[in-house]
Design a protein around this motif. Sequence first.
Motif, PDB file in Angstrom:
ATOM      1  N   VAL A   1     -27.759  15.350   6.842  1.00 20.39           N
ATOM      2  CA  VAL A   1     -25.782  15.931   6.756  1.00 20.39           C
ATOM      3  C   VAL A   1     -26.874  17.856   7.351  1.00 20.39           C
ATOM      4  CG1 VAL A   1     -24.179  16.864   5.918  1.00 20.39           C
ATOM      5  CG2 VAL A   1     -24.639  14.894   5.453  1.00 20.39           C
TER       6      VAL A   1
ATOM      7  N   GLN B   1     -23.125  20.176   5.315  1.00 19.31           N
ATOM      8  CA  GLN B   1     -22.598  21.531   3.982  1.00 19.31           C
ATOM      9  C   GLN B   1     -24.105  22.061   3.681  1.00 19.31           C
ATOM     10  OE1 GLN B   1     -22.608  17.727   1.480  1.00 19.31           O
ATOM     11  NE2 GLN B   1     -21.774  16.404   3.154  1.00 19.31           N
TER      12      GLN B   1
ATOM     13  N   THR C   1     -21.286  15.200   8.191  1.00 20.42           N
ATOM     14  CA  THR C   1     -21.056  14.565   7.165  1.00 20.42           C
ATOM     15  C   THR C   1     -19.924  13.354   7.368  1.00 20.42           C
ATOM     16  OG1 THR C   1     -20.836  16.800   6.405  1.00 20.42           O
ATOM     17  CG2 THR C   1     -19.468  14.849   4.851  1.00 20.42           C
TER      18      THR C   1
ATOM     19  N   TYR D   1     -22.461  10.116   7.367  1.00 16.58           N
ATOM     20  CA  TYR D   1     -22.057   9.630   6.740  1.00 16.58           C
ATOM     21  C   TYR D   1     -21.070   9.788   5.146  1.00 16.58           C
ATOM     22  CZ  TYR D   1     -25.564   9.006   2.315  1.00 16.58           C
ATOM     23  OH  TYR D   1     -26.298   8.953   1.409  1.00 16.58           O
TER      24      TYR D   1
ATOM     25  N   LYS E   1     -15.462  13.271  -1.150  1.00  9.50           N
ATOM     26  CA  LYS E   1     -15.253  14.066  -0.257  1.00  9.50           C
ATOM     27  C   LYS E   1     -16.578  15.339  -0.884  1.00  9.50           C
ATOM     28  CE  LYS E   1     -12.916  16.647   2.842  1.00  9.50           C
ATOM     29  NZ  LYS E   1     -12.007  17.149   3.867  1.00  9.50           N
ATOM     30  N   ARG E   2     -17.106  15.687  -0.081  1.00 13.13           N
ATOM     31  CA  ARG E   2     -18.147  16.436  -0.973  1.00 13.13           C
ATOM     32  C   ARG E   2     -17.874  18.532   0.208  1.00 13.13           C
ATOM     33  NH1 ARG E   2     -20.548  12.326  -2.719  1.00 13.13           N
ATOM     34  NH2 ARG E   2     -22.250  12.038  -3.906  1.00 13.13           N
TER      35      ARG E   2
ATOM     36  N   ALA F   1     -18.196  21.431   1.538  1.00 13.90           N
ATOM     37  CA  ALA F   1     -18.479  21.732   2.975  1.00 13.90           C
ATOM     38  C   ALA F   1     -19.155  23.125   3.095  1.00 13.90           C
ATOM     39  CB  ALA F   1     -18.359  22.296   4.442  1.00 13.90           C
TER      40      ALA F   1
END
Length: 283
Positions: A171, A174, A237, A240, A245-246, A248
């Motif tokens: 990714v 991020q 993102t 993947y 949720k991550r 950013a």
Amino acid sequence: MILVFGKTGQVAMELQRLLPEARFLGRDEADLTDPLACGRKIRDLKPAAVINAAAYTAVDKAEDDALVATLVNAAAPTEMAETCADLGIPFVHISTDYVFDGAGEEPFAPDHPTGPLGVYGETKLEGENGVREAGGVFAILRTSWVFSAHGGNFVKTMLRLAETRDKLTVVVDQIGGPTPARDIAKACVETAEQLKTDPNKAGTYHFSGSPDMSWADFAREIFAQAGSVVEVEDIPTSAYPTPAKRPANSRLDCSTTETTFGIRRPDWKAGLAEVLSELEIRP
């Protein structure tokens, strides 16, 4: 004597190197799903300071395990902080960039409005609030992208994958500061010591490695230092998907940590070299 909750985690392992005389409590002695027992341990041992290096960190699993995550990340540190407040001893608690929503491109200051995207971040934020409301002398140290030679982390995952692959997709959208666990441990100890003599330094602080980087570029640096010939392909993102949720944007403004405690952001590339050396990986 400093009391540390945590024994096998990345930061706890590094704290054991720094503080061989400290008391470390693993799950066998301090089950964080029983917060009251954690408070009793502090009262029984009567330490000079407490560092909480234990947490529920399985970000995706937390989405379906909210009860346990809440006990470990929120109720337990709240009980620890309340007990420390009663005893008049400093409490240092490690938190995370996941308390923010990851919007924008500017580093998040400690007083920036929070907005966690998932259960992990929500429970860590709840823990932070409990620590603050306890009314004692505390330092909440938010960090990001922790890595070391111990346990599971991005560096060790990349090295493992490099053994069987010559190309990886990682990714790129991020951005954050990779942070050596060894430096976090040092920051925790220094913070605890200064709080003993100057309780007015209590508050919420940020500590992450420099420079900020994407996961993809972090991977490239890992392979470059390790001497691994692995091509890294940038992906968004969205390519993947994960249960949680991550954010950013995981950039953290660490300036108040330096002005208050004299603790500067660590050079994570130098920290990576130390980890690779410990793992006996040479280019």
